[in-house]
Design a protein around this motif. Structure first.
Motif, mmCIF file in Angstrom:
data_model
loop_
_atom_site.group_PDB
_atom_site.id
_atom_site.type_symbol
_atom_site.label_atom_id
_atom_site.label_comp_id
_atom_site.label_asym_id
_atom_site.label_seq_id
_atom_site.Cartn_x
_atom_site.Cartn_y
_atom_site.Cartn_z
ATOM 1 N N SER A 1 0.842 -1.194 0.000
ATOM 2 C CA SER A 1 0.000 0.000 0.000
ATOM 3 C C SER A 1 0.877 1.242 0.000
ATOM 4 C CB SER A 1 -0.894 0.012 1.241
ATOM 5 O OG SER A 1 -1.809 -1.042 1.198
ATOM 6 N N PHE B 1 -3.923 11.959 -2.647
ATOM 7 C CA PHE B 1 -4.183 10.559 -2.974
ATOM 8 C C PHE B 1 -3.315 9.621 -2.131
ATOM 9 C CE2 PHE B 1 -5.939 12.585 -6.720
ATOM 10 C CZ PHE B 1 -7.100 11.854 -6.923
ATOM 11 N N HIS C 1 -4.981 9.857 1.558
ATOM 12 C CA HIS C 1 -6.367 9.486 1.821
ATOM 13 C C HIS C 1 -6.853 8.205 1.152
ATOM 14 C CE1 HIS C 1 -7.188 13.157 4.028
ATOM 15 N NE2 HIS C 1 -6.464 13.790 3.115
ATOM 16 N N PHE C 2 -6.042 7.614 0.282
ATOM 17 C CA PHE C 2 -6.480 6.400 -0.411
ATOM 18 C C PHE C 2 -5.441 5.285 -0.276
ATOM 19 C CE2 PHE C 2 -8.631 9.944 -2.593
ATOM 20 C CZ PHE C 2 -9.939 9.591 -2.303
ATOM 21 N N THR C 3 -4.879 5.153 0.905
ATOM 22 C CA THR C 3 -3.814 4.174 1.130
ATOM 23 C C THR C 3 -4.305 2.724 1.071
ATOM 24 O OG1 THR C 3 -4.089 4.297 3.529
ATOM 25 C CG2 THR C 3 -2.476 5.788 2.530
ATOM 26 N N THR D 1 -6.404 1.528 -1.046
ATOM 27 C CA THR D 1 -6.754 1.139 -2.422
ATOM 28 C C THR D 1 -5.715 1.594 -3.438
ATOM 29 O OG1 THR D 1 -8.112 3.132 -2.575
ATOM 30 C CG2 THR D 1 -9.249 1.069 -2.010
ATOM 31 N N SER D 2 -4.539 1.986 -2.963
ATOM 32 C CA SER D 2 -3.472 2.456 -3.850
ATOM 33 C C SER D 2 -2.193 1.713 -3.512
ATOM 34 C CB SER D 2 -3.282 3.966 -3.692
ATOM 35 O OG SER D 2 -4.474 4.643 -4.034
ATOM 36 N N PHE E 1 -9.530 4.293 -5.809
ATOM 37 C CA PHE E 1 -10.366 4.498 -4.625
ATOM 38 C C PHE E 1 -11.740 3.876 -4.841
ATOM 39 C CE2 PHE E 1 -10.484 8.358 -7.233
ATOM 40 C CZ PHE E 1 -11.846 8.560 -7.439
ATOM 41 N N GLN F 1 -17.444 7.058 -3.532
ATOM 42 C CA GLN F 1 -18.290 7.539 -2.453
ATOM 43 C C GLN F 1 -19.740 7.670 -2.912
ATOM 44 O OE1 GLN F 1 -17.102 8.572 0.851
ATOM 45 N NE2 GLN F 1 -15.513 7.216 0.089
ATOM 46 N N HIS G 1 -7.540 5.950 -10.697
ATOM 47 C CA HIS G 1 -7.239 7.329 -11.068
ATOM 48 C C HIS G 1 -5.953 7.465 -11.883
ATOM 49 C CE1 HIS G 1 -6.847 11.632 -10.913
ATOM 50 N NE2 HIS G 1 -5.676 11.526 -10.311
#
Length: 157
Positions: free
Chosen positions: A5, A35, A38-40, A42-43, A59, A62, A71
């Protein structure tokens, strides 16, 4: 190769590499640090021998409870054709499934023929746009003036 991650500090390593990996095109502005903060979940980063060789930033939507979005993805030019992208995408798909989502979306520029070919090979379908250029469905000004995009969708099993 290890896939892990992302963490906030990875931004400072990846950001300077983006324009280089894209052959000098100015792409780094499309990937702000938020990114990496806040998107650890899913990245992901792909590393080989301690060197960053690829990344995928995605991500969970929402707005659409059954969807996820990719992205930005990059693979070091010297490591392309080594299945790094496939590993990153599959890691993302696994997280998407674990979160009870079954649809993945992403976009690319119509001029990025490599990306278009890659995504269709990975099982993504091109969504209908508002016009066609060379038999390619395009969404005109999707990301603003003169920013046409090809939209992809993949339904996971």
């Amino acid at each position: 190769m290890e896939i892990r991650s992302v963490k906030g500090s990875d931004y400072y390593v990846i950001s300077p590499l983006i324009n280089e990996w894209w052959g000098g095109r100015n792409m780094s502005d499309m990937l702000p640090k938020l990114f990496f903060d806040h998107f650890t979940q899913t990245s992901f980063i792909a590393e080989k021998d301690g060197k960053f060789v690829g990344f995928l930033i995605g991500f969970l939507s929402q707005t659409h409870a059954n969807e996820a979005y990719i992205h930005f993805v990059g693979v070091h030019p010297e490591y392309r054709k080594h299945n790094i992208g496939n590993h990153l995408y599959n890691e993302f798909f696994n997280v998407v499934k674990q979160n009870n989502r079954s649809i993945v979306r992403c976009v690319t520029s119509p001029v990025n023929k490599v990306s278009i070919a890659y995504h269709t090979k990975m099982g993504f379908e091109i969504e209908d746009g508002d016009r066609s250029v060379d038999d390619l469905s395009i969404n005109t000004e999707y990301d603003g003036p003169n920013q046409d995009r090809v939209l992809f969708v993949k339904k996971l099993d």
